[in-house]
Scaffold this active site. Structure first.
Site, PDB file in Angstrom:
ATOM      1  N   HIS A 116       0.840  -1.199   0.000  1.00  0.00           N
ATOM      2  CA  HIS A 116       0.000   0.000   0.000  1.00  0.00           C
ATOM      3  C   HIS A 116       0.873   1.246   0.000  1.00  0.00           C
ATOM      4  CE1 HIS A 116      -2.840   2.843   2.315  1.00  0.00           C
ATOM      5  NE2 HIS A 116      -3.172   2.853   1.038  1.00  0.00           N
ATOM      6  N   CYS A 132       0.163   0.776   9.644  1.00  0.00           N
ATOM      7  CA  CYS A 132      -0.032   2.111   9.057  1.00  0.00           C
ATOM      8  C   CYS A 132      -1.504   2.290   8.667  1.00  0.00           C
ATOM      9  CB  CYS A 132       0.856   2.305   7.837  1.00  0.00           C
ATOM     10  SG  CYS A 132       2.559   2.630   8.274  1.00  0.00           S
ATOM     11  N   HIS A 133      -2.043   1.337   7.894  1.00  0.00           N
ATOM     12  CA  HIS A 133      -3.410   1.509   7.417  1.00  0.00           C
ATOM     13  C   HIS A 133      -4.259   0.268   7.588  1.00  0.00           C
ATOM     14  CE1 HIS A 133      -0.799   4.344   5.208  1.00  0.00           C
ATOM     15  NE2 HIS A 133      -1.730   5.197   5.592  1.00  0.00           N
ATOM     16  N   GLY A 134      -3.747  -0.733   8.346  1.00  0.00           N
ATOM     17  CA  GLY A 134      -4.568  -1.877   8.724  1.00  0.00           C
ATOM     18  C   GLY A 134      -4.664  -3.000   7.708  1.00  0.00           C
TER      19      GLY A 134
END
Lengths: 170, 213, 419
Positions: A116, A132-134
């Site tokens: 990502h 960071c963003h799961g």
């Protein structure tokens, strides 16, 4: 002077100027090459593009993180249960059979960089989670939950011995 | 104009060996891989035990075209990426010679006279009448007569040592500037191109100035 | 479409009129010889140095434990690093060569004379900036010559009254040339070229105000002027071709001829090389420094020797137009001066002995003499030439010049009356 102004002469002059401009332009472009090239990795950096890893210390179920080209590479010694769980599914977001992601089923080698935004995922339970963003990955490094769009990258590597691999060259 | 003359004068001086009291023996270094490989081998045997070449790595030797098996034998368990460091620690060297032997990577470039200096220096050892080893090229040297030229008496042996010195100097010349051959090759293309371009510019200039009465 | 874009720009920025005024309509004497190419070449070399320098700075480390190694890294491992470094090192010499020719041309043709004094003085300022930049750049490879050159030159500031020792330590940021010195020299070596670019703009503004001088030494009538573009753009480019050929021969085939062997030995503060010499372009000035047997005197003499050029507009007040073209004695003086520079350069290069010291002292006297005697010699020369009878062409030139001066005076007076 007057005779120089005949159309034939003007044509020849235009051609000469155009040819010279073209030759000069090629030269300027060629002169840029060394400057641009100098910003590419130098030969000592390129020499470090290959990492040799001894696998003998990794027990089944263990993970080792090694640096390859400055990036973390996860080397997982998978247990039979993990292998079975991985072969059973085909991935969700970026389907790919486990057999295409490993050379020997008990050894998974993936680049530990979330596809990502480039964070390093953590090993949590089965698979990895990127904080960071799961995003979540399974034990084959395949993405099971977004926002990551792709599975963890498998670097080029090959076995030089039963328990020794070289990462960086297929 | 004055500057041009000065450059020319200085070039003459830097090529001439006026800084040394002893005239140097001129040597034509070889640039072929065979001679340089031979030089590398002699250097590993005769010089490397004391001298380092810290700007040359083992992989540079392989990349140049020296037999990989030989390089593997030289490096032992050192990595391909490691530089050619000596087998002698600085402290040991200080104890044996009272000096740390200089690094050889740039030796050819670091002396007036360049390759001829190193060549002459290697071959200048001789025994004085009272049996003392001397080197007129660099009288203060602490280095022993590595090639054994002082004790060589028959002509065949001396020629063999001279050949060995030339091989070593050829290797050192390569080591001091590994891109030398590439630079010259590129230089011919650049000069050829510039001559074509300048000729074209000359004609364009004449045509444009021809418009003037 | 391009026409519309240019129109759009012209309404907001004087692009077309600028190009017209400074290039396509800019009047240039048509009799300029190839000696007038060197100003343009200096600009090209400046750009070459800036560009190669920026790319070298991407790989260079300003740290005494790393800088020598980083140069070798550039020479051996960086792609085309050897080319960038040799271009930059050769470029420094090329810069001085081009500037020296540019200055010699100015001296020979008397281009420093009224109304071009400010043009000449901005050039003098550029020379000082160039010397400072070159000197600081020479420390960066951290070789033996770098180190000892910087040591000697920073020590010159000992000659400062009252604060000598403190100034030297302040310049170095250390008791000897060290890490602090290297880092600040790198910072300033990167900064100075941009100051030079600014100074070049001022130099060009001055040039475009007074226009180029020409070999005849007087301002030509309008009909003898031609537009700069295309005539001189192509002539400059053709000259550039020749310059690049010579430059490439040095870069590709003789790159080490301008680098002292001792600079391939890492700096060693414990041992000075037997024979330390500055780069060739500083040799004459270095010889003058060594010729004066007193520290302060030597430094003052060396400083003056560089600054002497600035006094030329005051020293040369001959009424004969132009430079050496119509002035046989001035011409002899000019060539003797060049010869003297060569002698000084030779003396600066050789290790000091009694003999070379004496030659250097005589050459130093000649150096300053050839400046300070100009007012007297040119007066004698002028009287002798007038008595001998000048060629009619020169008399015409003198008369026309006198006439223009008279006209200018009249115009001035008329303007005064109107006011």
């Amino acid at each position: 002077m007057t005779e120089n102004e005949s159309p034939a002469n003007t044509g020849r002059r235009n051609f000469l100027i155009k040819a010279t401009t073209a030759v000069g332009g090629v030269g300027v472009a060629a002169a840029c090459v060394p400057f641009v090239a100098s910003m590419n990795p130098s030969s000592d950096v390129l020499a470090k593009a290959v990492t040799e890893v001894d696998l003998s210390g990794i027990t089944p179920g263990g993970v080792r993180t090694v640096a390859w080209q400055g990036k973390p590479v996860f080397i997982v010694h998978r247990t039979p249960e993990e292998i079975q769980a991985s072969t059973a599914t085909n991935g969700v977001i970026d389907p790919e059979p486990d057999s295409q992601r490993v050379q020997k089923p008990e050894w998974l080698v993936v680049v530990g960089v979330c596809t990502h935004m480039g964070c390093v995922p953590n090993k949590e339970g089965p698979g990895w989670t990127c904080h960071c963003h799961g995003s979540q990955y399974d034990d084959s490094g395949r993405v099971t939950r977004g926002p990551a769009p792709k599975n963890l990258e498998v670097p080029p590597y090959h076995f030089v011995a039963d328990n020794k691999i070289i990462i960086g060259k297929a | 104009m004055n500057a041009l003359v000065k450059v020319l004068v200085l070039c003459c001086f830097s090529i001439g060996a006026w800084a040394n009291e002893v005239p140097l023996e001129k040597v034509n270094v070889a640039t072929d891989a065979v001679t340089i490989s031979r030089g590398a081998e002699d250097l590993m045997n005769d010089c490397h035990s004391c001298h380092t070449l810290k700007y040359i790595r083992y992989r540079d030797l392989v990349a140049f075209g020296i037999d990989k098996q030989k390089v593997d034998a030289w490096r032992g368990d050192q990595a391909m990426d490691s530089p050619l460091l000596g087998q002698f620690s600085d402290a040991d060297a200080m104890q044996s010679f009272g000096i740390v032997p200089p690094d050889l990577s740039l030796m050819v470039k670091a002396r007036d006279g360049g390759s001829s200096y190193v060549y002459s220096y290697l071959l200048a050892y001789h025994n004085s009448p009272d049996g003392v080893l001397e080197n007129p090229v660099y009288p203060a040297t602490k280095m022993p007569d590595a090639l054994g030229i002082a004790s060589a008496t028959d002509a065949a042996q001396r020629t063999e040592i001279q050949g060995r010195a030339r091989d070593i100097v050829s290797f050192l010349t390569w080591a001091a500037d590994p891109h030398d051959a590439e630079r010259k090759r590129l230089g011919y293309y650049v000069l050829g191109y510039l001559i074509v371009l300048t000729t074209l510019l000359y004609f364009v200039k004449n045509q444009i100035w021809g418009r003037l009465k | 479409m391009p026409g519309r874009i240019i129109k759009w720009i012209d309404q907001r920025f004087p692009l077309t009129s600028f190009v017209k005024h400074e290039l396509t309509d800019y009047p240039t004497p048509r009799n300029l010889s190839y000696w007038w190419n060197f100003g343009f070449l200096a600009g090209v070399v400046l750009m070459l140095q800036v560009v190669t320098g920026i790319f070298l700075a991407m790989h260079y480390r300003a740290d005494i434990s790393l800088s020598f190694d980083s140069i070798q890294h550039i020479m051996r491992e960086v792609n085309y690093g050897w080319l960038l470094r040799y271009m930059h090192a050769t470029g420094a010499s090329a810069f001085f060569f081009v500037i020296f020719v540019h200055m010699a041309r100015t001296l020979y043709y008397g281009s420093y004379r009224a109304p071009r004094e400010l043009l000449w003085w901005t050039g003098q300022g550029l020379l000082l900036l160039l010397m400072a930049t070159a000197f600081m750049g020479y420390l960066l490879p951290w070789g033996q010559m770098s180190y000892w050159g910087a040591t000697v030159i920073t020590n010159l500031f000992q000659a400062t009254p009252f604060f000598g020792d403190q100034i030297v330590i302040w310049l170095r940021g250390d008791y000897t040339v060290g890490d602090a010195t290297l880092t600040r020299f790198f910072a300033l070596h990167y900064l100075f070229p941009f100051i030079i670019i600014g100074a070049v703009v001022i130099h060009l503004v001055a040039l475009h105000t007074v226009k180029s001088s020409n070999p005849s030494g007087i301002d030509l009538a309008a009909k003898d002027n031609i537009p700069f573009h295309p005539y001189f753009t192509i002539k400059d480019l053709y000259g550039l071709g020749w310059f690049l050929i010579v430059y490439s021969v040095f870069v590709f085939f003789l790159p080490d001829s301008l680098i002292e062997p001792a600079n391939n030995i890492p700096a060693n503060p414990m041992q000075t090389p037997n024979h330390i010499v500055p780069e060739w372009y500083f040799l004459p000035f270095y010889a003058i420094l060594r010729s004066v047997p007193n520290l302060v005197g030597g430094v003052v003499a060396m400083g003056l020797s560089v600054m002497m050029f600035a006094f030329m507009p005051f020293l040369d007040r001959s009424r004969i137009p132009g430079g050496a073209h119509y002035r046989p004695i001035f011409k002899i003086q000019f060539y003797l001066f060049l010869l003297d520079m060569l002698v000084l350069g030779y003396v600066g290069y050789t290790p000091p002995t009694n003999q070379t010291l004496l030659i250097g002292q005589i050459a130093t006297l000649c150096y300053f003499g050839s400046f300070l005697l100009i007012p007297f010699i040119s007066r004698i020369e002028e009287r002798w030439l007038v008595r001998r009878g000048l060629p009619p062409a020169v008399i015409a030139l003198m008369e026309s010049e006198a006439l223009t001066i008279e006209q200018r005076r009249l115009k001035h007076r008329r303007r005064g009356e109107q006011a």
